[in-house]
Design a protein around this motif. Sequence first.
Motif, PDB file in Angstrom:
ATOM      1  N   PHE A   1      -8.820  14.009  12.991  1.00 53.29           N
ATOM      2  CA  PHE A   1      -7.601  14.018  13.795  1.00 53.29           C
ATOM      3  C   PHE A   1      -6.814  12.725  13.599  1.00 53.29           C
ATOM      4  O   PHE A   1      -5.592  12.741  13.509  1.00 53.29           O
ATOM      5  CB  PHE A   1      -7.916  14.224  15.273  1.00 53.29           C
ATOM      6  N   GLN A   2      -7.520  11.602  13.515  1.00 53.83           N
ATOM      7  CA  GLN A   2      -6.862  10.315  13.288  1.00 53.83           C
ATOM      8  C   GLN A   2      -6.208  10.282  11.908  1.00 53.83           C
ATOM      9  O   GLN A   2      -5.088   9.796  11.760  1.00 53.83           O
ATOM     10  CB  GLN A   2      -7.872   9.169  13.438  1.00 53.83           C
ATOM     11  N   ASP A   3      -6.911  10.788  10.886  1.00 53.56           N
ATOM     12  CA  ASP A   3      -6.347  10.838   9.530  1.00 53.56           C
ATOM     13  C   ASP A   3      -5.067  11.656   9.513  1.00 53.56           C
ATOM     14  O   ASP A   3      -4.051  11.250   8.942  1.00 53.56           O
ATOM     15  CB  ASP A   3      -7.342  11.443   8.540  1.00 53.56           C
ATOM     16  N   LYS A   4      -5.109  12.840  10.146  1.00 56.32           N
ATOM     17  CA  LYS A   4      -3.932  13.710  10.174  1.00 56.32           C
ATOM     18  C   LYS A   4      -2.769  13.024  10.876  1.00 56.32           C
ATOM     19  O   LYS A   4      -1.626  13.098  10.432  1.00 56.32           O
ATOM     20  CB  LYS A   4      -4.261  15.040  10.849  1.00 56.32           C
TER      21      LYS A   4
ATOM     22  N   LYS B   1       1.635   2.233   1.621  1.00 52.20           N
ATOM     23  CA  LYS B   1       1.734   1.127   2.586  1.00 52.20           C
ATOM     24  C   LYS B   1       0.686   1.271   3.688  1.00 52.20           C
ATOM     25  O   LYS B   1       0.196   0.280   4.203  1.00 52.20           O
ATOM     26  CB  LYS B   1       3.127   1.084   3.217  1.00 52.20           C
ATOM     27  N   GLU B   2       0.377   2.526   4.044  1.00 53.19           N
ATOM     28  CA  GLU B   2      -0.635   2.765   5.084  1.00 53.19           C
ATOM     29  C   GLU B   2      -2.028   2.426   4.592  1.00 53.19           C
ATOM     30  O   GLU B   2      -2.937   2.257   5.372  1.00 53.19           O
ATOM     31  CB  GLU B   2      -0.595   4.226   5.542  1.00 53.19           C
ATOM     32  N   GLY B   3      -2.197   2.369   3.306  1.00 55.09           N
ATOM     33  CA  GLY B   3      -3.504   2.045   2.729  1.00 55.09           C
ATOM     34  C   GLY B   3      -3.747   2.903   1.512  1.00 55.09           C
ATOM     35  O   GLY B   3      -3.454   4.085   1.505  1.00 55.09           O
ATOM     36  N   ILE B   4      -4.273   2.303   0.473  1.00 58.84           N
ATOM     37  CA  ILE B   4      -4.510   3.018  -0.784  1.00 58.84           C
ATOM     38  C   ILE B   4      -5.431   4.207  -0.559  1.00 58.84           C
ATOM     39  O   ILE B   4      -5.280   5.250  -1.181  1.00 58.84           O
ATOM     40  CB  ILE B   4      -5.058   2.064  -1.869  1.00 58.84           C
ATOM     41  N   ASP B   5      -6.375   4.080   0.360  1.00 56.49           N
ATOM     42  CA  ASP B   5      -7.290   5.179   0.643  1.00 56.49           C
ATOM     43  C   ASP B   5      -6.532   6.398   1.144  1.00 56.49           C
ATOM     44  O   ASP B   5      -6.806   7.518   0.750  1.00 56.49           O
ATOM     45  CB  ASP B   5      -8.333   4.736   1.671  1.00 56.49           C
ATOM     46  N   MET B   6      -5.543   6.181   2.008  1.00 55.02           N
ATOM     47  CA  MET B   6      -4.786   7.302   2.558  1.00 55.02           C
ATOM     48  C   MET B   6      -3.976   7.993   1.456  1.00 55.02           C
ATOM     49  O   MET B   6      -3.925   9.211   1.386  1.00 55.02           O
ATOM     50  CB  MET B   6      -3.869   6.811   3.674  1.00 55.02           C
TER      51      MET B   6
END
Length: 113
Positions: free
Chosen positions: A6-9, A90-95
């Motif tokens: 849910f946080q990822d979404k 910008k939110e993070g390379i993982d995202m």
Amino acid sequence: MSLNIFQDKKLIALAVESAVDKMKGVLLTRVRAVGESYPYSPDVPGVWVHGPDREGRYTVDIYVTLAVSGTTIPEMANRLRAEIWEQLHKEGIDMADRVTSVDIYVEDLVLAV
């Protein structure tokens, strides 16, 4: 479903919203899809985040209204898609690595003449 999903979404949807906000002539449009089980972010109408798949990847559908003046629809869509990918990075390379596609659906079109 873990809280992390849910946080990822939510993070993905908010990054998309931020990218759309930077674009002149683009507005998110609220839509409903029948039979979907929590594909959307209630925080961001017009953004549907699907997934994750087995590898933990997501796909994103966004529904927009375009106000086109002096540019073509494909040019505007390409600029929007580039802005979204930039915001995800910008939110993070993982995202950014976990989003496999961003599909843009034009729900309404406003032509300036």
